[in-house]
Design an enzyme around this catalytic site. Structure first.
Site, short mmCIF file in Angstrom:
data_model
loop_
_atom_site.label_atom_id
_atom_site.label_comp_id
_atom_site.label_asym_id
_atom_site.label_seq_id
_atom_site.Cartn_x
_atom_site.Cartn_y
_atom_site.Cartn_z
N SER A 188 0.83 -1.22 0.00
CA SER A 188 0.00 0.00 0.00
C SER A 188 0.85 1.26 0.00
CB SER A 188 -0.86 0.07 1.26
OG SER A 188 -1.95 -0.74 1.15
N PRO A 222 -0.39 -2.11 8.41
CA PRO A 222 0.84 -2.26 9.21
C PRO A 222 1.81 -1.09 9.09
CG PRO A 222 1.02 -3.52 7.20
CD PRO A 222 -0.35 -2.90 7.17
N GLY A 224 2.46 1.03 5.78
CA GLY A 224 3.02 1.44 4.48
C GLY A 224 2.92 2.94 4.24
N ASP A 240 -4.84 2.97 14.48
CA ASP A 240 -5.38 1.69 13.97
C ASP A 240 -5.41 0.71 15.14
OD1 ASP A 240 -5.82 -0.79 12.46
OD2 ASP A 240 -5.18 0.36 10.71
N ASP A 260 -10.39 4.41 17.18
CA ASP A 260 -11.24 4.42 15.99
C ASP A 260 -10.91 5.68 15.18
OD1 ASP A 260 -13.26 4.72 14.13
OD2 ASP A 260 -14.81 3.93 15.45
N ASP A 276 -6.44 5.64 4.85
CA ASP A 276 -6.59 4.49 3.95
C ASP A 276 -7.54 3.47 4.57
OD1 ASP A 276 -6.01 2.89 1.71
OD2 ASP A 276 -4.25 1.97 2.64
N LYS A 305 -12.61 3.94 -1.59
CA LYS A 305 -12.85 2.60 -2.16
C LYS A 305 -14.19 2.67 -2.87
CE LYS A 305 -9.51 1.65 0.83
NZ LYS A 305 -8.11 1.63 0.46
C1 LIG Z 1 -5.96 -1.01 3.68
S1 LIG Z 1 -5.50 -1.14 5.31
C2 LIG Z 1 -4.35 0.15 5.52
C3 LIG Z 1 -2.99 -0.16 5.00
C4 LIG Z 1 -2.01 0.92 5.34
N1 LIG Z 1 -2.34 2.20 4.71
C5 LIG Z 1 -0.62 0.57 4.91
O1 LIG Z 1 -0.08 1.21 4.02
O2 LIG Z 1 -0.02 -0.36 5.48
C6 LIG Z 1 -6.88 -0.52 6.16
C7 LIG Z 1 -6.68 -0.38 7.65
O3 LIG Z 1 -7.75 0.41 8.14
C8 LIG Z 1 -8.01 -0.02 9.45
N2 LIG Z 1 -9.34 0.47 9.83
C9 LIG Z 1 -10.54 0.19 9.27
N3 LIG Z 1 -11.51 0.85 9.92
C10 LIG Z 1 -10.91 1.57 10.89
C11 LIG Z 1 -11.36 2.47 11.89
N4 LIG Z 1 -12.67 2.76 12.00
N5 LIG Z 1 -10.46 3.05 12.68
C12 LIG Z 1 -9.14 2.79 12.55
N6 LIG Z 1 -8.64 1.94 11.64
C13 LIG Z 1 -9.52 1.33 10.82
C14 LIG Z 1 -7.89 -1.54 9.39
O4 LIG Z 1 -7.59 -2.05 10.66
C15 LIG Z 1 -6.72 -1.71 8.41
O5 LIG Z 1 -5.52 -1.89 9.10
#
Ligand SMILES: C[S@@+](CC[C@H](N)C(=O)[O-])C[C@H]1O[C@@H](n2cnc3c(N)ncnc32)[C@H](O)[C@@H]1O
Length: 367
Positions: A188, A222, A224, A240, A260, A276, A305
């Site tokens: 990502s 994680p 990125g 996260d 959150d 993201d 998305k």
């Molecule tokens: C596509 S991944 C992100 C990847 C990240 N940008 C990277 O480059 O490694 C989406 C992330 O959003 C987090 N997520 C989804 N809903 C969330 C929320 N309401 N609050 C915080 N994190 C959230 C998920 O736990 C997941 O780790």
């Protein structure tokens, strides 16, 4: 070059969105036409009903305003190519549109069929260059404002066209090919890496993404996207519930908050918010506008998305939501489907007036 046609390259599967977008953009400028956009072909071709109107459109349409096209070329109609001599008709078509160009790009759609075409175009390139030189066409003039494109749609046909260097993608085929950074914990990272190249020029990156600046990364795990910011010396709050890459935490530039992303608020305004999170696009667009409207961040890059259907309409809805939230002006918004985006687009939203944010934390040298 006078032409009524605009050729748009896109991600395969997004031809319809390109067609909708160019039709709407043309209509807004009073230009009517039709679009050929075969599903999964990787491109769309807009033809204006009236040539002079099409030429006007080609001159004034801003590439940066379009979300789905990766490249925008003012093009000829399809040129038929005979197997024995493909070079002569291409050279003749080029000769008819101009003599001096910044560079020559030989391209094809970003599809499996398109990739197979490189077996044909690679050996053809030196022959075409030789024929152009012989015809007095210069294609390496650093002062020229236009770039030359030869876009193969198969072994037997191509379009020839031009793009203005300052109003087009700077990448061949509109594709930013970035190498995966070895230290980044997820692929990502390439999305934010590309977004920063797409939305900010070198000077802007140096000024607005400078070491010591602050950022919040919503949905960071994680890490990125956080890696991109840390790599540029920013201090990042990564929000996260999922784990962050320990190597990033070891840099001392990252604070991990298991929170959150929709409820998290920074204690002090930050320079950047990036997001993201996988959520409905309207919900993310509202959240991002709120961060800018409330002054919690100065600018933001976020990923939307898209749903399976009505993707162009959804982008329009998000634009409207942002406009409502920010009072119809005073902000800058760009939306782009990046090469590293899949069923998504990435947006950059910023306040128009860039007030420096002197956060108390930054003055204290803390994240
Ligand atoms: C596509 S991944 C992100 C990847 C990240 N940008 C990277 O480059 O490694 C989406 C992330 O959003 C987090 N997520 C989804 N809903 C969330 C929320 N309401 N609050 C915080 N994190 C959230 C998920 O736990 C997941 O780790």
């Amino acid at each position: 070059m006078r032409t009524s046609r605009i050729l748009l390259y896109c991600r395969a599967g997004f031809e319809k969105e390109c067609a909708q977008e160019i039709t709407a953009a043309a209509a807004a400028m009073g230009v009517e036409g039709f679009v050929k956009a075969r599903p999964e072909s990787g491109f769309a071709l807009f033809s204006a009903h009236q040539e002079d109107m099409g030429a006007e459109l080609g001159r004034h349409l801003e590439f940066a305003r379009l979300a789905f096209p990766r490249q925008m070329v003012r093009a000829t109609d399809l040129i038929a190519l005979a197997e024995g001599d493909r070079v002569s008709p291409i050279a003749a078509a080029i000769h008819a549109i101009g003599r001096r160009f910044r560079e020559l790009w030989i391209e094809m759609p970003d599809t499996n069929d398109g990739k197979a075409l490189s077996a044909l175009t690679r050996p053809l390139a030196p022959h075409l260059e030789k024929a152009l030189r012989k015809a007095g066409v210069v294609f390496d003039d650093a002062a020229a404002e236009e770039r030359l494109h030869v876009f193969f749609v198969g072994g037997k046909a191509c379009h020839v066209g031009v793009s203005r260097v300052d109003n087009s993608s700077r990448w061949p085929m509109g594709i930013a090919r970035l190498r995966m950074p070895s230290g980044a914990p997820s692929r990502s990272t390439l999305k934010l890496g590309e977004a920063l190249l797409e939305f900010l020029d070198e000077k802007e990156r140096a000024k607005r993404l400078a070491p010591g600046m602050t950022a919040v990364d919503l949905g960071a795990s994680p890490g990125g996207w956080t890696w991109q910011l840390v790599h540029r010396g920013l201090m990042v709050t990564a929000v996260d519930n999922g784990p962050m890459d320990p190597a990033l935490l070891d840099t001392g530039q990252v604070k991990h908050r298991r929170d959150d992303g929709f409820h998290f608020r920074p204690a002090e305004p930050v320079d950047w918010m990036v997001c993201d999170m996988v959520e409905g696009p309207a919900k993310i667009a509202r959240l991002a506008s709120r961060w800018v409207a409330e002054g919690w961040c100065r600018e933001t890059i976020f990923n939307l998305k898209l749903p399976m259907k009505k993707r162009w309409e959804e982008v329009g809805r998000c634009r409207e939501l942002i406009d409502e939230a920010l009072g119809g002006g005073g902000y800058f918004l760009r939306v782009k489907q990046l090469y590293h985006d899949r069923e998504e687009v990435t947006a950059h939203l910023a306040r128009r007036r860039r007030e420096p944010i002197h956060s108390k934390r930054r003055q204290e040298g803390q994240p």
